[in-house]
Design an enzyme around this catalytic site. Structure first.
Site, short mmCIF file in Angstrom:
data_model
loop_
_atom_site.label_atom_id
_atom_site.label_comp_id
_atom_site.label_asym_id
_atom_site.label_seq_id
_atom_site.Cartn_x
_atom_site.Cartn_y
_atom_site.Cartn_z
N LYS A 82 64.24 52.50 48.45
CA LYS A 82 64.65 53.90 47.85
C LYS A 82 66.22 54.36 48.66
O LYS A 82 66.69 54.82 48.99
CB LYS A 82 63.68 55.11 48.78
CG LYS A 82 62.76 55.24 48.27
CD LYS A 82 61.56 55.72 49.41
CE LYS A 82 60.26 55.97 48.36
NZ LYS A 82 59.14 56.37 49.26
N SER A 136 59.90 58.93 53.30
CA SER A 136 59.55 58.33 52.37
C SER A 136 58.72 59.09 51.28
O SER A 136 57.79 57.61 51.07
CB SER A 136 58.75 56.78 52.93
OG SER A 136 58.84 55.66 52.48
N LYS A 170 64.68 51.16 57.25
CA LYS A 170 64.10 52.57 55.78
C LYS A 170 62.75 50.84 56.17
O LYS A 170 62.46 49.72 55.72
CB LYS A 170 64.75 52.19 54.44
CG LYS A 170 63.77 52.41 53.50
CD LYS A 170 63.79 54.05 53.77
CE LYS A 170 62.45 54.54 52.62
NZ LYS A 170 61.44 54.42 53.52
N SER A 181 59.56 51.52 49.06
CA SER A 181 60.21 51.71 49.55
C SER A 181 61.01 51.52 49.83
O SER A 181 62.01 52.27 50.47
CB SER A 181 58.94 52.70 50.37
OG SER A 181 58.36 53.42 49.95
#
Length: 228
Positions: free
Chosen positions: A24, A76, A181, A21
């Site tokens: 992203k 997320s 993140k 992720s």
């Protein structure tokens, strides 16, 4: 080092790995450049079919850009990342093309994206160094950085279906960590791109394929401490 781009420490920085992720960060960048907080996004059956973590909205739900960005970057949500890709480009495939064009523009030479959310695909890979280039670009974007720095948030659809969401970044608020993140799949292991404020400097740390959350946090703290 965010300002100069100087690499202060590295190990296997050009090894191609699954980003999970942390993908992203690219989806957020393209979203911010093509839509805005008031843009209205539609939630499709393709978005709903994405694997967790996800919000699992009712089909044809609508959400504005502000709520979508926070759901993607704080919680997320894989379905919301997919929704963003579809609404920006019309399809996940076309969005992946945009992602790869932007990666090339940023000098991410060992990166190829296949989807907006980072779910496993053999043609979806990057490197720690390439992610640091993306992270530096995201740092210039106030919308993205604000949402990456939230410990929790409340998001809702246009029909007022609401969700309280919490960050997946366990380091946020510790040792100068101002944003970050996370990413995780079985194939990718534990991943993290994080920003640290150290005096008058901002340091960006990238770790891919750590074994568990505890190791990820300890390793990131150790790296940032050594470079401060």
């Amino acid at each position: 080092d965010e300002e100069s781009g100087k690499v202060l420490y590295y190990k296997n920085k050009d090894m191609r790995m699954y980003p999970a992720s942390t993908t992203k960060l690219m989806t957020a960048l393209l979203f911010s450049q093509n839509m805005n907080k008031n843009s209205i996004l539609r939630y499709s059956s393709n978005a709903k079919r994405q694997e967790p973590s996800k919000l699992n909205l009712p089909l044809e739900s609508r959400m504005n850009g502000d709520n979508a960005m926070r759901a993607m970057l704080v919680f997320s949500a894989n379905d919301i990342a997919y929704m963003i890709g579809e609404n920006v480009s019309g399809s996940s495939e076309r969005f992946a093309s945009l992602m790869n064009e932007k990666a090339k523009e940023l000098g991410m030479k060992n990166t190829h994206f296949a989807n907006p959310n980072g779910l496993p695909d053999e043609n979806h890979y990057t490197t720690a160094y390439d992610l640091s280039l993306l992270a530096r670009e995201d740092y210039k974007n106030d919308w993205i950085m604000n949402d990456l720095g939230l410990k929790s948030t409340y998001v809702k659809t246009l029909s007022n279906r609401g969700y309280v969401l919490y960050t997946t970044n366990k380091l946020l608020g510790q040792d100068g960590c101002i944003a970050g993140k996370t990413g995780y799949t079985n194939e990718a292991g534990r991943c993290l791109v994080a920003y640290f404020k150290k005096g008058d400097k901002v340091l960006i740390g990238v770790i891919l394929k750590d074994k568990d959350d505890d190791s990820l946090c300890k390793d990131m703290k150790k790296i940032i401490s050594a470079c401060s």
